[in-house]
Design an enzyme around this catalytic site. Structure first.
Site, PDB file in Angstrom:
ATOM      1  N   ASP A  10      40.893  67.364  63.466  1.00 27.66           N
ATOM      2  CA  ASP A  10      40.668  65.975  63.859  1.00 27.66           C
ATOM      3  C   ASP A  10      41.939  65.124  63.785  1.00 27.66           C
ATOM      4  O   ASP A  10      42.880  65.446  63.078  1.00 27.66           O
ATOM      5  CB  ASP A  10      39.606  65.377  62.921  1.00 27.66           C
ATOM      6  CG  ASP A  10      38.824  64.227  63.546  1.00 27.66           C
ATOM      7  OD1 ASP A  10      39.227  63.721  64.609  1.00 27.66           O
ATOM      8  OD2 ASP A  10      37.802  63.838  62.958  1.00 27.66           O
ATOM      9  N   GLU A  66      36.114  66.822  71.513  1.00 30.76           N
ATOM     10  CA  GLU A  66      35.494  65.492  71.504  1.00 30.76           C
ATOM     11  C   GLU A  66      35.975  64.737  72.745  1.00 30.76           C
ATOM     12  O   GLU A  66      35.363  64.843  73.788  1.00 30.76           O
ATOM     13  CB  GLU A  66      35.838  64.748  70.211  1.00 30.76           C
ATOM     14  CG  GLU A  66      35.091  63.429  70.068  1.00 30.76           C
ATOM     15  CD  GLU A  66      35.489  62.668  68.827  1.00 30.76           C
ATOM     16  OE1 GLU A  66      34.670  61.890  68.330  1.00 30.76           O
ATOM     17  OE2 GLU A  66      36.635  62.831  68.352  1.00 30.76           O
ATOM     18  N   GLU A  90      28.899  58.725  67.286  1.00 35.29           N
ATOM     19  CA  GLU A  90      29.445  58.148  66.057  1.00 35.29           C
ATOM     20  C   GLU A  90      29.744  56.662  66.200  1.00 35.29           C
ATOM     21  O   GLU A  90      29.699  55.914  65.213  1.00 35.29           O
ATOM     22  CB  GLU A  90      30.711  58.890  65.634  1.00 35.29           C
ATOM     23  CG  GLU A  90      31.897  58.682  66.553  1.00 35.29           C
ATOM     24  CD  GLU A  90      33.178  59.327  66.027  1.00 35.29           C
ATOM     25  OE1 GLU A  90      33.095  60.040  65.016  1.00 35.29           O
ATOM     26  OE2 GLU A  90      34.236  59.111  66.623  1.00 35.29           O
TER      27      GLU A  90
END
Length: 652
Positions: free
Chosen positions: A403, A452, A458
């Site tokens: 990430d 992503e 989110e």
């Protein structure tokens, strides 16, 4: 993956004029023509159905030594190929893809080549160099000149790179103000003709963005982040490495190199964008055995804040909570559990939280036949790459969630491939978050199972993500490749009742809109975002989520309008899933069932309840047995932010 290449000697519609020389390549269905002009400067134009849709647009690579590949081009020779084959991926949204195109290689004096291809799905070009010494690319020229001041739809931020986690905006080309538009982007050129721009095979090179061309009307240009010379930790929790000094060039590469494919898809059938594999077709093939890669669903902890109800321990980042997640996954046939932020020190992957016993968790998961995926900060992983991946392999971890890259300059793009390669050596899956869009890396390395690069569920923890955003994604974001949107909210709020709640988040839209995401969004590693105990209170939803496939044998787009609604059917084995979703508008649709064969089916329907516009969780579940002579179109009424799912199982 076999690939037949048939050489043929007939020129692919090569034409000549008195002032310039043009080379034309045509798609197999004859609808698309890519025309290269080699007069004073390399340029291209594109025709669709015999109409010029993209006017002459210049292209070049500018080297640091002053050379411009594309200026005063002198053709040395040309090669032509015709390819008609079938690609059978390890997994995808179809079990096979038709790989049919015409190709022309234009070899120029000065050791460079322009490869051009025409598929039914789009046209593409690629620069190829054959220098003996490394080269530096100061700039790449890419123009896109169209016929009018058309609406342009894209993700992006003003005056900033890397805006993949934003909402789509639509504005006329003339109104674009310093927007760094991420790919894929689309121009609506009228008469329902859409022009989609993307790229593929992006290695050792920065990602391309589109900006308004201030020197020409009705024109966009490509821009690229410069090569970083110095970076410093920053951003959220110091998880980013922010560029503080850049070079005056965009890339430095080997002299013998194949540069990214520049892709232009033009279609007057908008729904065809829901099933267009051109990025995958242009990507490199895998060079190893990846049969060990297993797509599946993931029980995820972070979105629901590790919240469990009705248990006799304090839920959170601890061994007991993860064992509950593992039990939940095992009971429901969910292949993976993701341990997100908190299992380790964010800046030392070998320093575990004192709240967990990793060996106990790993052993428990093995007993339950559930695999584990670990989240981590990208630059922490890069610093500890070998020792961390070796440790994960010893623990029998199945994959990593990497990430906060939030850049796509050349060094970061090289990081993507480095992680893919090193993870593959240890049979680890890779899910990239804080990432740029896919460009085909997942074909070369099928262990790169998701990205992503999207404003996903989110966002609802701290702001409002509207259903209309969702109706853009299958047309554009999934055009580039797989997408980790992380759907699965059990608290589904009507538009008027939605509010952000960080630890007990909800989605905007109906329950059926949320279910439809699992069919409409392509994700070979699909998160279930909510808490196990919330799903256990919703048996219909849990039964659906536990059984819905994540990869497919066949995809059939049925209807749709970008940013408004879509209808798609997908098949796995003998079972069909039909899904529809709408934006913030209530919508009545007739859904065709022509994709069904002459058989008998058991049908299960999930449709918006009559009060779903006020209570987002209101839905109806219906079942029926349909004989061959009873198959007909379905009339569906979707509430604002609504959806619909039907499951058709073959009856013997």
């Amino acid at each position: 993956m076999t690939r037949k290449i048939l050489l043929f000697n007939i020129l692919l519609m090569v034409g000549y004029t008195s002032k310039a020389q043009e080379y034309t390549i045509t798609s197999p269905n004859q609808k698309l023509k890519l025309i290269i002009n080699t007069n004073k400067h390399l340029s291209y134009k594109v025709e669709f159905n015999n109409q010029t849709v993209i006017q002459p647009s210049e292209i070049s690579l500018q080297l640091a030594n002053g050379r411009v590949l594309g200026d005063s081009p002198k053709l040395v020779k040309k090669d032509q190929h015709k390819v008609n084959s079938e690609i059978k991926p390890l997994f995808g949204y179809n079990s096979s893809y038709t790989n049919s195109y015409n190709e022309l290689l234009l070899h120029f004096k000065g050791e460079y080549t322009l490869a051009i291809r025409a598929y039914n799905e789009g046209v593409a070009y690629q620069f190829i160099t054959s220098f003996k010494q490394p080269i530096i690319i100061n700039k790449e020229q890419f123009e896109l000149n169209v016929n009018g001041d058309y609406p342009f739809t894209a993700l992006g931020r003003k005056d900033k790179w890397h805006g993949y986690e934003t909402n789509y905006t639509t504005q006329n080309i003339s109104a674009i103000d310093s927007l760094y538009a991420c790919l894929p982007s689309v121009i609506n050129s009228g008469n329902n003709v859409k022009i989609v721009v993307s790229e593929a095979n992006l290695y050792h090179y920065p990602g391309m963005y589109l900006l308004k061309n201030k020197e020409k009307q009705h024109s966009l240009i490509g821009e690229f982040p410069n090569y970083p010379l110095d970076v410093q930790p920053g951003g959220y929790s110091m998880f980013n490495l922010n560029v503080v000094k850049s070079a005056d060039y965009i890339a430095k590469t080997e002299g013998a190199n194949k540069f990214p494919w520049r892709i232009i898809t033009i279609t007057d059938d908008e729904k065809s964008l829901l099933n267009n594999p051109i990025v995958y077709l242009l990507a490199e093939e895998p060079k190893a055995d990846y049969s060990w890669v297993k797509p599946g669903k993931v029980a995820w902890d972070w979105w629901n804040a590790n919240t469990l109800q009705g248990v006799d321990f304090q839920s959170g980042v601890n061994t007991e909570t993860y064992k509950y997640f593992i039990d939940f996954a095992a009971r429901n046939g969910i292949e993976y559990v993701n341990l997100d932020e908190g299992w380790s020190d964010q800046f030392d992957l070998l320093k575990l939280s004192d709240k967990i016993n990793m060996i106990e968790i790993v052993d428990y998961a093995k007993q339950k036949n559930v695999k584990l995926i670990l989240w981590m900060v990208w630059h922490t992983l890069d610093k500890q790459l070998s020792e961390a991946l070796d440790q994960f392999q010893k623990w029998d971890i199945a994959g990593i969630k990497v990430d906060f890259m939030d850049r796509d300059d050349q060094p970061v793009m090289e990081f993507y491939e480095r992680i893919a390669s090193e993870a593959a050596k240890r049979k680890l899956l890779v899910n990239f978050h804080g990432a740029c869009k896919p460009t085909g890396l997942e074909r070369k390395y099928p262990n790169v199972i998701n990205y992503e690069a999207v404003y996903g569920l989110e966002q609802n923890k701290w702001e409002t993500l509207k259903p209309g955003h969702d109706t853009h994604l299958p047309f554009l974001r999934n055009f580039a490749g797989p997408m980790d949107y992380t759907p699965g909210a059990t608290r589904n709020a009507s538009i008027s009742n939605f509010r952000p709640v960080f630890e007990r988040p909800m989605s905007m839209g109906t329950r059926c809109h949320e279910l439809a995401k699992f069919v409409c969004f392509y994700a070979p590693l699909q998160m279930l975002a909510d808490s196990p105990t919330d799903y256990e209170k919703e048996p219909d939803m849990l039964d659906f989520l536990s059984k819905v496939p994540v990869v497919w044998d066949e995809t059939v787009p049925l209807n749709g309008k970008l940013g408004e609604y879509l209808v798609i059917a997908r098949r796995k084995g003998d079972t069909w899933y039909l899904a529809a979703m709408t934006d913030e508008k209530e919508r009545d649709l007739t859904l065709p069932t022509s994709f069904l064969k002459d058989k008998q089916y058991s049908a299960t329907y999930f449709e918006d309840g009559i009060n779903a516009d006020r209570i987002g969780t209101d839905y109806k579940k219906k079942t029926a047995i349909l004989k061959a002579n009873e198959l007909q179109n379905l009339f569906v009424k979707m509430k604002p932010g609504g959806g619909f799912v039907a499951i058709f199982k073959t009856e013997n």
